[in-house]
Design an enzyme around this catalytic site. Structure first.
Site, PDB file in Angstrom:
ATOM      1  N   HIS A  46     -25.681   1.123  13.920  1.00 39.88           N
ATOM      2  CA  HIS A  46     -24.318   1.645  13.868  1.00 39.88           C
ATOM      3  C   HIS A  46     -23.495   0.920  12.804  1.00 39.88           C
ATOM      4  O   HIS A  46     -22.720   1.543  12.064  1.00 39.88           O
ATOM      5  CB  HIS A  46     -23.671   1.488  15.251  1.00 39.88           C
ATOM      6  CG  HIS A  46     -22.234   1.876  15.302  1.00 39.88           C
ATOM      7  ND1 HIS A  46     -21.226   0.944  15.374  1.00 39.88           N
ATOM      8  CD2 HIS A  46     -21.632   3.083  15.279  1.00 39.88           C
ATOM      9  CE1 HIS A  46     -20.059   1.560  15.401  1.00 39.88           C
ATOM     10  NE2 HIS A  46     -20.273   2.859  15.344  1.00 39.88           N
ATOM     11  N   GLU A  49     -24.375   2.295   9.431  1.00 34.43           N
ATOM     12  CA  GLU A  49     -23.719   3.596   9.214  1.00 34.43           C
ATOM     13  C   GLU A  49     -22.278   3.401   8.728  1.00 34.43           C
ATOM     14  O   GLU A  49     -21.821   4.086   7.810  1.00 34.43           O
ATOM     15  CB  GLU A  49     -23.760   4.406  10.512  1.00 34.43           C
ATOM     16  CG  GLU A  49     -22.908   5.667  10.521  1.00 34.43           C
ATOM     17  CD  GLU A  49     -22.080   5.781  11.778  1.00 34.43           C
ATOM     18  OE1 GLU A  49     -20.847   5.979  11.668  1.00 34.43           O
ATOM     19  OE2 GLU A  49     -22.654   5.687  12.885  1.00 34.43           O
ATOM     20  N   HIS A  50     -21.558   2.457   9.325  1.00 36.42           N
ATOM     21  CA  HIS A  50     -20.188   2.172   8.896  1.00 36.42           C
ATOM     22  C   HIS A  50     -20.155   1.660   7.455  1.00 36.42           C
ATOM     23  O   HIS A  50     -19.315   2.074   6.660  1.00 36.42           O
ATOM     24  CB  HIS A  50     -19.560   1.120   9.814  1.00 36.42           C
ATOM     25  CG  HIS A  50     -18.926   1.683  11.042  1.00 36.42           C
ATOM     26  ND1 HIS A  50     -17.595   1.505  11.329  1.00 36.42           N
ATOM     27  CD2 HIS A  50     -19.434   2.426  12.061  1.00 36.42           C
ATOM     28  CE1 HIS A  50     -17.306   2.102  12.486  1.00 36.42           C
ATOM     29  NE2 HIS A  50     -18.420   2.666  12.941  1.00 36.42           N
ATOM     30  N   GLU A 126     -13.489  -1.030  18.064  1.00 41.00           N
ATOM     31  CA  GLU A 126     -14.128   0.153  18.644  1.00 41.00           C
ATOM     32  C   GLU A 126     -14.780  -0.193  19.982  1.00 41.00           C
ATOM     33  O   GLU A 126     -14.684   0.563  20.956  1.00 41.00           O
ATOM     34  CB  GLU A 126     -15.174   0.708  17.676  1.00 41.00           C
ATOM     35  CG  GLU A 126     -15.794   2.022  18.109  1.00 41.00           C
ATOM     36  CD  GLU A 126     -16.797   2.556  17.095  1.00 41.00           C
ATOM     37  OE1 GLU A 126     -17.343   3.657  17.344  1.00 41.00           O
ATOM     38  OE2 GLU A 126     -17.045   1.890  16.055  1.00 41.00           O
TER      39      GLU A 126
END
Length: 417
Positions: A46, A49-50, A126
């Site tokens: 993840h 991906e950021h 997040e």
């Protein structure tokens, strides 16, 4: 019409031209997710991906977003258990911009240390956002107990303590070890010409990662319970069983069972527990398949006192459904599945994503007529068969809220035996 080209390196390109559309949806889909992570770098997929949007050798983060948004387009990405995707949607005439941006971030991201540390803070925020939403976290805790000490059971976001210290090299190494052309599909649907799309991509794909292409560790479903006594207005609850993988003969039978037991306002759980008894605002079943396992379960929220009445009724409805499914329910489920299939065919993003997933999972794009045929072949007997297989297995359960009146896992398991 579906067109597929496989490049020499194994990367597959699939397009579907949709006459009448002026827009196009494009994505680069990678058969890599948090299942591929070691425990020590949980959250790397993840985080990667950021970071793809935080600058390349030729573009700043602002230039990446400006390029797409200046022409009215949208750029996005997501990470799941088994897939990481980078997508754009824009006018068909602007597709070359989308090709340029997505191939650039996939091959030439610089992972600037300053940007990485800023994004580290963003991801921690997040994580905090999700921790503040029990209805979201109850799902993560469910997977943690259903697949303990396994990548399959770990959070996609990763824990805060790992995100705080994960290094630039660990993120880059994760990409270089797991991203591989043979595990990638580039898909586009809408206003797109296949031959032109392929030729443009060929000129851009000269620096792809070439990591290993082995499979993640096999998932092993276990029985387990997560309980968190917390001062809330509701108990957020998830109860589930091991489901079936993508390749199982009863895949569509389970989809129909999911529909009739908790898939809508006419479903059994909604009618009995919400409409008849008023014990919940929301109750739903869910079915999720993966390459080697699956999940089937029920999610709901209810009050501290109502849980005493709800749990026996919930278990009883699941038990009763194994023997008294009727043809009307099965036919309704078939109709819903077929309509959903046809509706997805009318949306470029759905067709793009479906084609990519089917190639990654089944190594082919499945024609709608074949799917409809498989749905039509579902019978009461096949629905009962898959339901009995699942409901007879061990359970996993997670709960957050005022849970003092909630039975423990052994008591609930005994209701199914």
């Amino acid at each position: 019409m579906v067109n597929i080209t496989t490049l020499d390196n194994g990367l597959r390109i699939v397009t579907q031209n949709m006459p009448g559309l002026e827009t196009v949806y494009m994505g680069i889909f990678n058969s890599v997710g948090n299942r591929d992570e070691k425990k020590e770098i949980n959250g790397a997929a993840h985080f990667l991906e950021h970071m793809a949007f935080k600058g390349t050798t030729s573009k700043t983060a602002l230039q990446i977003s400006d390029t797409i948004e200046n022409v009215g387009g949208n750029i996005n990405a997501y990470t799941s258990k088994e897939i990481t995707a980078y997508t754009v949607s824009l006018l068909g005439d602007d597709l070359p911009l989308g090709i340029d941006i997505l191939t650039d971030i996939l091959q030439n991201s610089i992972f600037d240390e300053k940007e990485l540390n800023k994004e580290r803070g963003t991801i921690i925020q997040e994580i905090g956002m999700y921790l503040d939403v029990p209805a979201s976290m109850v799902g993560d805790y469910f997977f943690e107990k259903a697949y303990p000490n396994q990548a399959m059971g770990r959070s996609i976001l990763g824990p805060k303590d790992i995100i705080e210290k994960i290094s630039r090299n660990e993120i880059i190494n994760f990409m270089n070890e797991h991203y591989n052309p043979k595990k990638m599909v580039i898909s586009a649907a809408g206003k797109v010409d296949h031959d032109s799309f392929v030729e443009q991509l060929k000129t851009k794909l000269n620096n792809l990662p070439n990591g290993k292409s082995d499979l993640p560790e096999k998932a092993n479903f276990k029985s387990g319970e997560y309980r968190e006594d917390k001062k809330l207005e509701q108990i957020h609850l998830m109860l589930g069983f091991e489901g079936i993988d993508y390749y199982h003969d009863d895949y569509y039978s389970l989809e129909i069972y999911d529909s009739l037991i908790g898939g809508g306002m006419s479903s059994r759980l909604f009618q009995e527990i919400r409409e008849k008894r008023g014990l919940v605002y929301d109750i739903h079943s869910f079915s999720g398949s993966y390459t080697d396992t699956g999940i089937f379960g029920v999610g709901c929220g209810t009050g501290e006192t109502q849980i005493k009445e709800l749990m026996p009724i919930l278990c009883d409805e699941l038990n009763k459904s194994l023997d008294n499914i009727v043809e009307k329910e099965v036919n309704r489920g078939k109709a819903q599945l077929k309509v959903n299939q046809m509706m997805r065919r009318e949306r470029a993003n759905s067709r793009c994503t479906s084609a990519a997933y089917q190639l990654l999972i089944h190594n082919r794009v499945i024609e709608p007529s074949e799917i409809i045929k498989k749905i039509d072949e579902v019978s009461i007997d096949t629905v009962k068969r898959v339901a009995k297989k699942i409901i007879s297995g061990p359970i996993a359960i997670s709960s957050i809220g005022p849970i003092k009146n909630l039975e423990n896992i052994d008591q609930i398991q005994n209701r199914f035996n």
